[in-house]
Design a protein around this motif. Structure first.
Motif, mmCIF file in Angstrom:
data_model
loop_
_atom_site.group_PDB
_atom_site.id
_atom_site.type_symbol
_atom_site.label_atom_id
_atom_site.label_comp_id
_atom_site.label_asym_id
_atom_site.label_seq_id
_atom_site.Cartn_x
_atom_site.Cartn_y
_atom_site.Cartn_z
ATOM 1 N N VAL A 74 0.758 -1.142 0.030
ATOM 2 C CA VAL A 74 0.145 0.024 -0.079
ATOM 3 C C VAL A 74 0.883 1.284 0.048
ATOM 4 C CG1 VAL A 74 -1.719 1.314 1.264
ATOM 5 C CG2 VAL A 74 -2.042 -1.139 1.171
ATOM 6 N N VAL A 105 -8.003 1.567 -0.293
ATOM 7 C CA VAL A 105 -6.837 0.810 -0.430
ATOM 8 C C VAL A 105 -5.892 1.544 0.729
ATOM 9 C CG1 VAL A 105 -5.152 0.148 -1.824
ATOM 10 C CG2 VAL A 105 -7.418 -0.218 -2.544
ATOM 11 N N ARG A 160 -6.610 1.113 4.378
ATOM 12 C CA ARG A 160 -6.097 -0.235 5.122
ATOM 13 C C ARG A 160 -6.931 -0.478 6.271
ATOM 14 N NH1 ARG A 160 -1.705 2.818 5.549
ATOM 15 N NH2 ARG A 160 -1.493 2.647 7.720
ATOM 16 N N LEU A 187 -9.910 -6.435 1.666
ATOM 17 C CA LEU A 187 -8.791 -6.746 0.622
ATOM 18 C C LEU A 187 -7.566 -7.456 1.337
ATOM 19 C CD1 LEU A 187 -7.398 -6.331 -1.856
ATOM 20 C CD2 LEU A 187 -6.651 -4.105 -1.109
ATOM 21 N N VAL A 190 -8.268 -6.096 -6.084
ATOM 22 C CA VAL A 190 -8.323 -4.374 -6.043
ATOM 23 C C VAL A 190 -9.512 -3.973 -6.911
ATOM 24 C CG1 VAL A 190 -6.870 -2.663 -6.917
ATOM 25 C CG2 VAL A 190 -5.733 -4.739 -5.827
ATOM 26 N N GLU A 221 -12.232 -4.029 -4.895
ATOM 27 C CA GLU A 221 -12.231 -2.878 -3.750
ATOM 28 C C GLU A 221 -12.604 -1.644 -4.263
ATOM 29 O OE1 GLU A 221 -11.636 -2.345 -0.065
ATOM 30 O OE2 GLU A 221 -11.583 -4.318 -0.799
#
Length: 602
Positions: free
Chosen positions: A61, A79, A82, A89, A295, A298
């Motif tokens: 990240v 993302v 976190r 994720l 991703v 997400e």
């Protein structure tokens, strides 16, 4: 997804994996598949995968954050945040690692059940990389799901606009007779406090008893500070107009965002959230695994969430407050490094340059709650407060290491945990010598509470000589728990509500998921049985201590053995529990004293 892996003999049950957080769904799959299939327990493997992937995931990240750090909208994405309580994720990456290890074993699973399309696609790519053929749902389901995402996007954004209209209307109705934008007087010193407002705060006497900052408001007032409170409603069931009316009648000076936010701010929030659909535009492998499907999923999960929209509004609010005359000398905000916190930091930096901004980290640190730990990249990007005030020296050490000393961290005190310093030395004696009391504290969300009960209830039936108290998490009620658990399933236990501090005095043993309640129980000198989640991430605040408690239990037999070890311990062992609790208390929760309170404002 069905995989062609080396299977068992013809008479053995077919092994399969359930890779999802919904434990009741796992049990439904078990019933439907029948005795010919055997669900593999993944609790230990999932905990091991999380330990292995935490560092690489944060670095992954951070690499993206270096690409996009100059664009404020990046910091309002799942993302970048976190937050493992919101975003799956990291959990899905851990599922991939569990599957990779299982597929490389001698008796690999023949069936993988995943909770999302993105995870299924990632598992199919993983299977190919492992040299295992797999069959999953057809590609048409992907387009059906994308259509579903689009419909959800329209509904969520529509609800955001409707709820914003209702809040603006409620704010206008409750300030009748007052100016449209109440003026700010030149109070000095003035402190802006960012906190939360819950249903329980709406007391008839109009007094705001802040569950996040107990003692602090009164302490500041006694020293001549004028406080402005920005309280975000959380879990409020009362109509918003009544909430705003209560806030305006309270002696506390609340800031209601709708008094200052404009329609243009709402439009800007939608543009910001829409822009977030593009981030990240690239996704490198994580620990050798292709996670691009995760991703992509997400990005859609973020698009159908109101959190980025609310964060964008929060970023614009400080500028509006400054234009109305607000001039704080200090900003204190409840800080968990979420996108809402970053939005407040960015907005206050723009509106009030040079004003000290302290983030109050006054909650236990959970290794798997990755957003709790600001990184050096975030500090460099200016989305972290000038200083973090934490609750104990252990947390100071952890946060300093995680940020690579890029943000000053000082020890304040454990405001919400002051009762632990007054807790009687429960470890020296038994309250119920004839009938032991076992306190079961359930985690949030409700599905994980049901997972804990599924392991604990059979144990309680085998130990009818004990009184079993079950305490739901404050975010759901006893009635909701009864409905979810099923009829008469909880009739042999005592369902309780109220403060944890009170029930720690009544129990002889605590059975808890890996939550903050377990940390409080240990600090109070109680014997504790930790129960890990069978399907989801654990949030274990005791993981920092190698010598405090055993590793979490994941099966019925492990729980039985641990309870038998703890319930009849001798006086010497109880004395060691008390000593252990004192160590944990001093490490995590400094006492509420004038000296420690001063560190919030220095």
């Amino acid at each position: 997804m069905v995989v062609d892996a080396t299977g068992p003999g013809t008479d053995a049950p077919i092994p399969w994996l359930f890779l999802g957080q919904d434990y009741p769904a796992a049990r439904r799959w078990e019933r439907e598949l029948g005795a010919g299939f055997e669900r593999a327990e993944i609790g230990h493997a999932l905990a091991s995968a999380a330990d292995a992937l935490r560092g690489p995931f944060v670095e992954w990240v951070d690499a993206l954050s270096r690409l996009y750090e100059n664009d404020p909208d990046w910091w309002f994405t799942n993302v970048s945040e976190r937050n493992t309580l919101v975003s799956p994720l990291f959990l899905h990456a851990c599922y991939l690692e569990v599957a990779r290890r299982a597929l490389s074993g001698d008796r690999g699973p023949r069936l993988l059940v995943a909770e999302s399309r993105g995870l299924v696609d990632a598992l199919r790519r993983l299977s190919a990389a492992c040299g295992v053929s797999a069959v999953s749902q057809g590609p048409r389901w992907k387009w059906i799901e994308r259509l579903t995402w689009a419909v959800r996007l329209v509904l969520v954004w529509g609800f955001f606009l409707v709820s914003g209209f209702r809040r603006r209307r409620a704010a206008r109705a409750t300030r009748r007779g007052a100016r449209r934008r109440p003026p700010f007087l030149a109070h000095h010193p003035a402190v802006l406090i960012d906190t939360f407002l819950h249903e329980s705060n709406l007391a008839p006497d109009g007094i705001f008893r802040d569950r996040y900052f107990p003692y602090l408001h009164e302490w500041l007032g006694a020293r001549g500070f004028h406080t402005y409170v920005l309280a975000t409603p959380a879990g409020i069931r009362t109509p918003i107009a009544e909430v705003y009316a209560w806030m305006r009648s309270s002696a506390t000076e609340f800031l209601i965002p709708e008094d200052w936010l404009t329609l243009g701010d709402y439009a800007a929030a939608m543009r910001c959230a829409l822009k977030g659909l593009r981030y990240p535009r690239t996704a490198a492998p994580l620990a050798g695994m292709d996670i691009r499907p995760l991703v992509e999923e997400e990005r859609w999960l973020q698009a159908v969430s109101r959190r980025p929209l609310e964060a964008c509004l929060m970023r614009r609010l400080p500028v509006r407050l400054k234009a109305a005359g607000l001039a704080p000398d200090l900003i204190l905000n409840w800080f968990e490094n979420q996108m809402l916190d970053k939005a407040l930091v960015l907005g206050c930096t723009e509106a009030f340059p040079g004003v000290r901004h302290h983030g109050i980290q006054n909650t236990p640190l959970f290794p798997n709650l990755l957003n709790m730990f600001p990184t050096a990249v975030e500090c460099h990007a200016g989305v972290v407060p000038d200083k973090i005030v934490c609750s104990g020296p252990l947390h100071q050490q952890i946060l300093t290491i995680q940020s690579r000393s890029q943000v000053p961290v000082v020890v304040g005190c454990g405001l919400r945990y002051g009762y632990l310093w007054n807790q009687s030395t429960r470890a020296d004696h038994r309250i119920h010598a004839d009938r032991a009391g076992v306190l079961v504290t359930l985690p949030n969300p409700l599905a994980q509470g049901l997972a804990l009960l599924d392991l604990v209830l059979p144990v309680s039936l085998e130990r009818p000589d004990m009184t079993w108290y079950v305490k739901p998490h404050p975010d759901y009620s006893i009635e909701a728990l009864r409905r979810a658990a099923g009829p008469r399933r909880l009739d042999h236990v005592v369902l309780i509500e109220g403060a944890l501090s009170e029930w720690l005095e009544e129990a002889d043993l605590v059975v808890s998921a890996c939550t903050g309640a377990a940390l409080e129980a240990v600090a109070a000198g109680m014997p504790v049985v930790l129960v890990g989640s069978p399907t989801a991430l654990d949030f274990n605040p005791l993981a920092w201590f190698d010598d405090v408690v055993d590793t979490p239990c994941f099966t019925h037999d492990e729980i039985i053995r641990r309870i038998d070890e703890l319930i009849h311990i001798d006086d010497a062992a109880r004395s060691r529990l008390r000593e252990r609790g004192v160590r944990v208390l001093h490490a995590c929760f400094s006492p509420v004293t004038d000296e420690h309170l001063r560190r919030f404002i220095e």
